[in-house]
Design a protein around this motif. Structure first.
Motif, PDB file in Angstrom:
ATOM      1  N   LEU A   1       0.834  -1.206   0.000  1.00 11.33           N
ATOM      2  CA  LEU A   1       0.000   0.000   0.000  1.00 11.33           C
ATOM      3  C   LEU A   1       0.866   1.253   0.000  1.00 11.33           C
ATOM      4  CD1 LEU A   1      -3.056   0.705   0.181  1.00 11.33           C
ATOM      5  CD2 LEU A   1      -2.735   0.933   2.641  1.00 11.33           C
ATOM      6  N   ARG A   2       0.625   2.136  -0.958  1.00 10.26           N
ATOM      7  CA  ARG A   2       1.377   3.391  -1.048  1.00 10.26           C
ATOM      8  C   ARG A   2       0.704   4.474  -0.189  1.00 10.26           C
ATOM      9  NH1 ARG A   2       4.534   3.640  -5.840  1.00 10.26           N
ATOM     10  NH2 ARG A   2       4.082   5.850  -6.135  1.00 10.26           N
ATOM     11  N   PHE A   3       1.409   5.592   0.018  1.00 14.82           N
ATOM     12  CA  PHE A   3       0.870   6.671   0.844  1.00 14.82           C
ATOM     13  C   PHE A   3       1.142   8.015   0.172  1.00 14.82           C
ATOM     14  CE2 PHE A   3       1.829   9.895   4.175  1.00 14.82           C
ATOM     15  CZ  PHE A   3       0.530  10.069   4.619  1.00 14.82           C
ATOM     16  N   CYS A   4       0.105   8.835   0.101  1.00 14.96           N
ATOM     17  CA  CYS A   4       0.230  10.190  -0.442  1.00 14.96           C
ATOM     18  C   CYS A   4      -0.133  11.181   0.662  1.00 14.96           C
ATOM     19  CB  CYS A   4      -0.698  10.376  -1.644  1.00 14.96           C
ATOM     20  SG  CYS A   4      -0.655  12.041  -2.340  1.00 14.96           S
ATOM     21  N   VAL A   5       0.762  12.108   0.957  1.00 19.21           N
ATOM     22  CA  VAL A   5       0.516  13.068   2.034  1.00 19.21           C
ATOM     23  C   VAL A   5      -0.671  13.959   1.686  1.00 19.21           C
ATOM     24  CG1 VAL A   5       2.922  13.086   2.759  1.00 19.21           C
ATOM     25  CG2 VAL A   5       2.135  14.729   1.052  1.00 19.21           C
ATOM     26  N   ARG A   6      -1.315  14.488   2.689  1.00 22.71           N
ATOM     27  CA  ARG A   6      -2.459  15.375   2.476  1.00 22.71           C
ATOM     28  C   ARG A   6      -2.005  16.615   1.701  1.00 22.71           C
ATOM     29  NH1 ARG A   6      -6.658  17.324   7.238  1.00 22.71           N
ATOM     30  NH2 ARG A   6      -8.011  18.605   5.927  1.00 22.71           N
ATOM     31  N   GLY A   7      -2.706  16.917   0.618  1.00 17.99           N
ATOM     32  CA  GLY A   7      -2.328  18.039  -0.223  1.00 17.99           C
ATOM     33  C   GLY A   7      -1.367  17.658  -1.330  1.00 17.99           C
TER      34      GLY A   7
ATOM     35  N   SER B   1     -14.803  14.197  -0.003  1.00 21.67           N
ATOM     36  CA  SER B   1     -15.435  13.624   1.188  1.00 21.67           C
ATOM     37  C   SER B   1     -14.843  14.166   2.478  1.00 21.67           C
ATOM     38  CB  SER B   1     -15.286  12.096   1.168  1.00 21.67           C
ATOM     39  OG  SER B   1     -13.919  11.721   1.194  1.00 21.67           O
ATOM     40  N   GLY B   2     -13.727  14.871   2.367  1.00 16.67           N
ATOM     41  CA  GLY B   2     -13.108  15.445   3.555  1.00 16.67           C
ATOM     42  C   GLY B   2     -12.571  14.391   4.497  1.00 16.67           C
ATOM     43  N   GLY B   3     -11.981  13.338   3.947  1.00 19.07           N
ATOM     44  CA  GLY B   3     -11.432  12.287   4.802  1.00 19.07           C
ATOM     45  C   GLY B   3     -10.422  11.438   4.042  1.00 19.07           C
ATOM     46  N   TRP B   4      -9.771  10.528   4.764  1.00 20.12           N
ATOM     47  CA  TRP B   4      -8.793   9.636   4.147  1.00 20.12           C
ATOM     48  C   TRP B   4      -9.513   8.476   3.471  1.00 20.12           C
ATOM     49  CZ3 TRP B   4      -3.824  10.978   3.752  1.00 20.12           C
ATOM     50  CH2 TRP B   4      -3.346  11.967   4.625  1.00 20.12           C
ATOM     51  N   GLU B   5      -8.939   8.007   2.388  1.00 19.49           N
ATOM     52  CA  GLU B   5      -9.482   6.855   1.684  1.00 19.49           C
ATOM     53  C   GLU B   5      -8.346   5.946   1.234  1.00 19.49           C
ATOM     54  OE1 GLU B   5     -11.501   8.081  -1.871  1.00 19.49           O
ATOM     55  OE2 GLU B   5      -9.627   8.417  -2.972  1.00 19.49           O
ATOM     56  N   VAL B   6      -8.684   4.686   1.014  1.00 19.94           N
ATOM     57  CA  VAL B   6      -7.748   3.740   0.405  1.00 19.94           C
ATOM     58  C   VAL B   6      -8.323   3.350  -0.943  1.00 19.94           C
ATOM     59  CG1 VAL B   6      -6.738   1.440   0.538  1.00 19.94           C
ATOM     60  CG2 VAL B   6      -6.838   2.879   2.579  1.00 19.94           C
ATOM     61  N   PHE B   7      -7.588   3.659  -2.003  1.00 19.70           N
ATOM     62  CA  PHE B   7      -8.037   3.344  -3.361  1.00 19.70           C
ATOM     63  C   PHE B   7      -7.166   2.222  -3.910  1.00 19.70           C
ATOM     64  CE2 PHE B   7      -7.993   3.658  -7.947  1.00 19.70           C
ATOM     65  CZ  PHE B   7      -9.329   3.853  -8.261  1.00 19.70           C
ATOM     66  N   ILE B   8      -7.789   1.094  -4.271  1.00 15.05           N
ATOM     67  CA  ILE B   8      -7.050  -0.053  -4.806  1.00 15.05           C
ATOM     68  C   ILE B   8      -7.762  -0.539  -6.071  1.00 15.05           C
ATOM     69  CG2 ILE B   8      -6.086  -2.333  -4.329  1.00 15.05           C
ATOM     70  CD1 ILE B   8      -6.381  -1.802  -1.385  1.00 15.05           C
ATOM     71  N   PRO B   9      -7.090  -0.522  -7.226  1.00 21.08           N
ATOM     72  CA  PRO B   9      -7.724  -1.044  -8.444  1.00 21.08           C
ATOM     73  C   PRO B   9      -7.914  -2.550  -8.358  1.00 21.08           C
ATOM     74  CG  PRO B   9      -5.414  -0.520  -8.843  1.00 21.08           C
ATOM     75  CD  PRO B   9      -5.722  -0.022  -7.465  1.00 21.08           C
ATOM     76  N   ALA B  10      -8.901  -3.064  -9.064  1.00 15.54           N
ATOM     77  CA  ALA B  10      -9.233  -4.491  -8.974  1.00 15.54           C
ATOM     78  C   ALA B  10      -8.063  -5.388  -9.366  1.00 15.54           C
ATOM     79  CB  ALA B  10     -10.441  -4.787  -9.872  1.00 15.54           C
ATOM     80  N   VAL B  11      -7.241  -4.943 -10.342  1.00 14.46           N
ATOM     81  CA  VAL B  11      -6.152  -5.803 -10.824  1.00 14.46           C
ATOM     82  C   VAL B  11      -5.089  -6.055  -9.760  1.00 14.46           C
ATOM     83  CG1 VAL B  11      -6.449  -5.171 -13.243  1.00 14.46           C
ATOM     84  CG2 VAL B  11      -4.920  -3.824 -11.796  1.00 14.46           C
ATOM     85  N   ALA B  12      -5.127  -5.263  -8.672  1.00 15.43           N
ATOM     86  CA  ALA B  12      -4.124  -5.447  -7.615  1.00 15.43           C
ATOM     87  C   ALA B  12      -4.416  -6.658  -6.737  1.00 15.43           C
ATOM     88  CB  ALA B  12      -4.045  -4.191  -6.734  1.00 15.43           C
ATOM     89  N   PHE B  13      -5.644  -7.187  -6.843  1.00 15.34           N
ATOM     90  CA  PHE B  13      -6.037  -8.305  -5.984  1.00 15.34           C
ATOM     91  C   PHE B  13      -5.796  -9.644  -6.657  1.00 15.34           C
ATOM     92  CE2 PHE B  13      -8.706  -4.786  -4.494  1.00 15.34           C
ATOM     93  CZ  PHE B  13      -8.407  -4.816  -3.138  1.00 15.34           C
ATOM     94  N   LYS B  14      -5.495 -10.632  -5.861  1.00 12.99           N
ATOM     95  CA  LYS B  14      -5.370 -11.987  -6.379  1.00 12.99           C
ATOM     96  C   LYS B  14      -6.750 -12.443  -6.857  1.00 12.99           C
ATOM     97  CE  LYS B  14      -3.872 -16.625  -5.054  1.00 12.99           C
ATOM     98  NZ  LYS B  14      -3.352 -17.481  -3.970  1.00 12.99           N
ATOM     99  N   ASN B  15      -6.776 -13.129  -7.988  1.00 17.09           N
ATOM    100  CA  ASN B  15      -8.040 -13.570  -8.591  1.00 17.09           C
ATOM    101  C   ASN B  15      -9.004 -12.398  -8.772  1.00 17.09           C
ATOM    102  OD1 ASN B  15      -7.050 -16.234  -8.461  1.00 17.09           O
ATOM    103  ND2 ASN B  15      -7.826 -16.453  -6.382  1.00 17.09           N
ATOM    104  N   ALA B  16      -8.484 -11.300  -9.353  1.00 20.92           N
ATOM    105  CA  ALA B  16      -9.264 -10.064  -9.464  1.00 20.92           C
ATOM    106  C   ALA B  16     -10.579 -10.265 -10.203  1.00 20.92           C
ATOM    107  CB  ALA B  16      -8.427  -9.002 -10.169  1.00 20.92           C
TER     108      ALA B  16
END
Length: 328
Positions: free
Chosen positions: A284-290, A313-328
């Protein structure tokens, strides 16, 4: 807790600890797509595979990992980086055992390194020796042997098998005393399809034999069974995070210990909230606020997700594309 989890004092773990001291696997260092996995610290002390075998394995990995199948060849499915690394491990262990001296700790077969080639994997005599060698070394069969046979079957499969489509592999075959006769080498050069067909019949039957007697050497649920049986398993795990906060060291007096505690707390909370496999959590990667977060296309190419701030949304989110998962 002390004998099974911390010290690893079970019979199988004792075998595992001793076996890891014997470095016999071959290393395929010229396989660029999975080079990092093939040459990390766990492979320290291993030998490089001979050039002929290296070339063949590199061609196999390229065939199974390329975006499109090479022109003129048929393929069923493709491998990701982790799968390719696992297959390299299979091959490295098998050929490493075959070429290890029979009078050493590994008690290999002693095949001269310059005679190793992928075509050897189509001979039942080679597999019978290797399967018995693994069973004698560990004491029983497991699903690992079943997976190895499945891998070999996929390569010999009609129409889409990589080895089936490369009869030229027979050119590298040489007789090996008590393993492959000169007559068998001649037959492989003369009728490659017949050798593949015979191997498929053998491997399917041997796979059934191994499945019948294979053992589960450890129960992965045993250490966490009390949590699984609790009314709220997630609530039980949250107790760990609460203990971390309650025992948090002073950030001023012990900054490193405090930072480690915060990291442990966050990783546990992320794991509980997201329910990710360890690979997705680890990558999982991390992008600082802003900051400028990665695009969906970039994350798809990297096959990983990103923790970032969402202005809408004014909050933190985790965005993961489907291809990143096993058996996507």
């Amino acid at each position: 807790m002390r004998s099974v989890i911390i010290e690893g004092a079970t019979e199988y773990r004792r075998f595992q600890r001793e076996a890891t001291q014997q470095r016999f696997s071959l290393r395929f260092s010229n396989t660029a797509s999975v080079d990092a996995g093939a040459t990390d610290g766990s492979m320290a002390g291993c030998r490089d595979a001979p050039s002929q075998l290296q070339t063949e394995v590199h061609s196999l990995i390229a065939f199974k990992t390329s975006t499109l199948a090479p022109s003129g060849l048929l393929r069923q499915g493709m491998w990701g980086e982790e799968t390719a690394s696992q297959k390299l491990e299979h091959l490295g262990l098998m050929f490493g055992a075959l070429c290890s001296p029979p009078d050493g700790d590994v008690r290999g077969f002693g095949v001269p390194a310059d005679r190793l080639c992928l075509a050897m994997r189509l001979f039942p005599s080679v597999w019978d020796w290797y399967l018995h060698w693994r069973e004698e070394r560990r004491g029983f069969y497991t699903s690992w042997e079943v997976n190895m046979l499945d891998f070999a079957l996929s390569l010999a499969r009609e129409k889409t098998g990589w080895m089936r489509q490369h009869p030229d592999l027979a050119d590298a075959l040489q007789p090996v005393d008590e393993l492959i006769s000169a007559g068998e080498v001649d037959e492989a050069c003369r009728d490659w399809d017949a050798v593949c067909d015979r191997f498929i019949i053998y491997a399917l039957n041997r796979k059934k034999d191994v499945q019948r007697v294979a053992k589960v050497h450890r129960d992965p649920f045993e250490p966490i069974l009390p949590i699984l049986e609790a009314e709220s398993p997630v609530g039980e795990y949250r107790k760990i995070t609460e203990e971390i906060l309650a025992r948090m060291p002073s950030a001023r007096r012990h900054p490193k210990a405090a930072a480690e505690a915060v990291r442990a707390f966050l990783m546990l909370r992320f794991g509980l909230h997201l329910g990710l496999r360890q690979k997705n959590l680890r990558q999982l990667r991390f992008c600082v606020r802003g900051g400028r977060h990665s695009s969906e296309k970039q994350l798809e190419n990297l096959r990983c997700g990103e923790l970032r701030w969402n202005d809408l949304s004014g909050g933190w989110e985790v965005f993961i594309p489907a291809v990143a998962f096993k058996n996507a």
